[in-house]
Motif scaffolding. Structure first.
Motif, PDB file in Angstrom:
ATOM      1  N   VAL A   3       0.810  -1.367   0.249  1.00 27.16           N
ATOM      2  CA  VAL A   3       0.032   0.566   0.566  1.00 27.16           C
ATOM      3  C   VAL A   3       0.979   0.765  -0.152  1.00 27.16           C
ATOM      4  N   SER A   4       1.872   1.535   1.350  1.00 29.35           N
ATOM      5  CA  SER A   4       2.718   2.353   0.958  1.00 29.35           C
ATOM      6  C   SER A   4       3.339   2.322  -0.455  1.00 29.35           C
ATOM      7  N   THR A   6       2.746   1.785  -3.578  1.00 29.66           N
ATOM      8  CA  THR A   6       1.191   1.660  -4.520  1.00 29.66           C
ATOM      9  C   THR A   6       0.930   3.546  -4.537  1.00 29.66           C
ATOM     10  N   SER A   7       0.773   4.172  -3.246  1.00 24.08           N
ATOM     11  CA  SER A   7       0.183   5.574  -3.192  1.00 24.08           C
ATOM     12  C   SER A   7       1.509   5.672  -2.821  1.00 24.08           C
ATOM     13  N   SER A   8       2.613   6.272  -2.905  1.00 26.36           N
ATOM     14  CA  SER A   8       3.763   7.262  -3.365  1.00 26.36           C
ATOM     15  C   SER A   8       4.118   6.569  -4.458  1.00 26.36           C
ATOM     16  N   LEU A  10       1.783   6.941  -6.794  1.00 23.55           N
ATOM     17  CA  LEU A  10       0.947   7.795  -7.143  1.00 23.55           C
ATOM     18  C   LEU A  10       1.025   8.633  -6.930  1.00 23.55           C
ATOM     19  N   TYR A  11       2.097   9.527  -5.601  1.00 18.99           N
ATOM     20  CA  TYR A  11       1.725  10.568  -5.254  1.00 18.99           C
ATOM     21  C   TYR A  11       2.765  10.452  -6.631  1.00 18.99           C
TER      22      TYR A  11
END
Length: 168
Positions: A3-4, A6-8, A10-11
Motif C-alpha cells: 500500500v505504501s 503503490t500510494s507513493s 501515485l503521488y
C-alpha cells in the motif's frame, strides 16, 4: 508495504505531472526518488515492527493508547525538526539528526532535496544505519511478540518490554 509503495508511486507520478504542467520541471530533484523508495521501505519495516510489538503487548485499546506515543515518536521528532533543517540543512544538528536511524528517512530526504545537497557519503551512511536499525527492530519486536502474546491480560510496561527485547 504494498500500500505504501503503490500510494507513493501515485503521488510521485501525479507530482511529476503537476510540476511538468507548471513548467518548472527543472526544479524537480529526480535523483532522490530512488532514495525515497529505499527509505520508505525501511521506514515501513521499522514502524510495522514497532506496531507489532506494541500490539502484542496490549489486550485493550486503552493499553494501546498508552503506548501509542512510542510508535509516533520516530515520526513526530523529525517533524519538529523540519524548520530547523530547512533553515540550515548542513548544520551540525541537522547532519547528526539526519544520521539517527529512525529520523533518517524524513530528514535525510529533506536535506537531499535542498539546493546545496549533502555530501555523497551521508545518504549511504544513513542508509546503512536505517537498514541495521530496521533489522534490529524486527529482531527485538519478534522477541517482544513471542513473550507478550503469552502475557495477555496484563497491562504492558515499557521497561518490561525493553527487558523482553533484551533477554527474550
Amino acid at each position: 508495504m504494498g500500500v505504501s509503495v503503490t500510494s507513493s508511486l501515485l503521488y510521485v507520478i501525479a507530482g511529476t505531472l503537476a510540476v511538468n504542467a507548471m513548467g518548472v520541471a527543472g526544479m524537480l530533484p529526480l535523483s532522490i526518488i530512488p532514495w525515497f523508495y529505499v527509505y520508505l521501505l525501511a521506514d515501513v519495516v521499522m514502524l510495522c515492527a514497532f506496531a507489532a510489538a506494541l500490539g502484542a503487548c496490549c489486550s485493550t485499546p486503552q493499553d494501546a493508547q498508552n503506548l501509542a506515543i512510542v510508535l509516533l515518536m520516530p515520526c513526530l521528532i523529525p517533524m519538529f525538526m523540519l524548520v530547523t533543517v530547512l533553515r540550515q540543512p548542513n548544520s551540525m544538528m541537522a547532519t547528526v539528526m539526519s544520521l539517527i536511524p529512525p529520523f533518517t528517512p524524513i530528514l535525510m530526504l529533506l536535506r537531499q532535496s535542498m539546493a546545496g545537497g549533502v555530501p555523497v557519503w551521508q545518504p549511504w551512511v544513513g542508509l546503512v544505519g536505517v537498514l541495521i536499525f530496521a533489522a534490529a527492530t524486527v529482531w527485538a519486536a519478534s522477541r517482544i511478540f513471542r513473550v507478550a502474546i503469552l502475557m495477555q491480560g496484563k497491562p504492558p510496561q515499557l521497561a518490561e518490554m525493553l527487558r523482553w527485547a533484551m533477554k527474550g
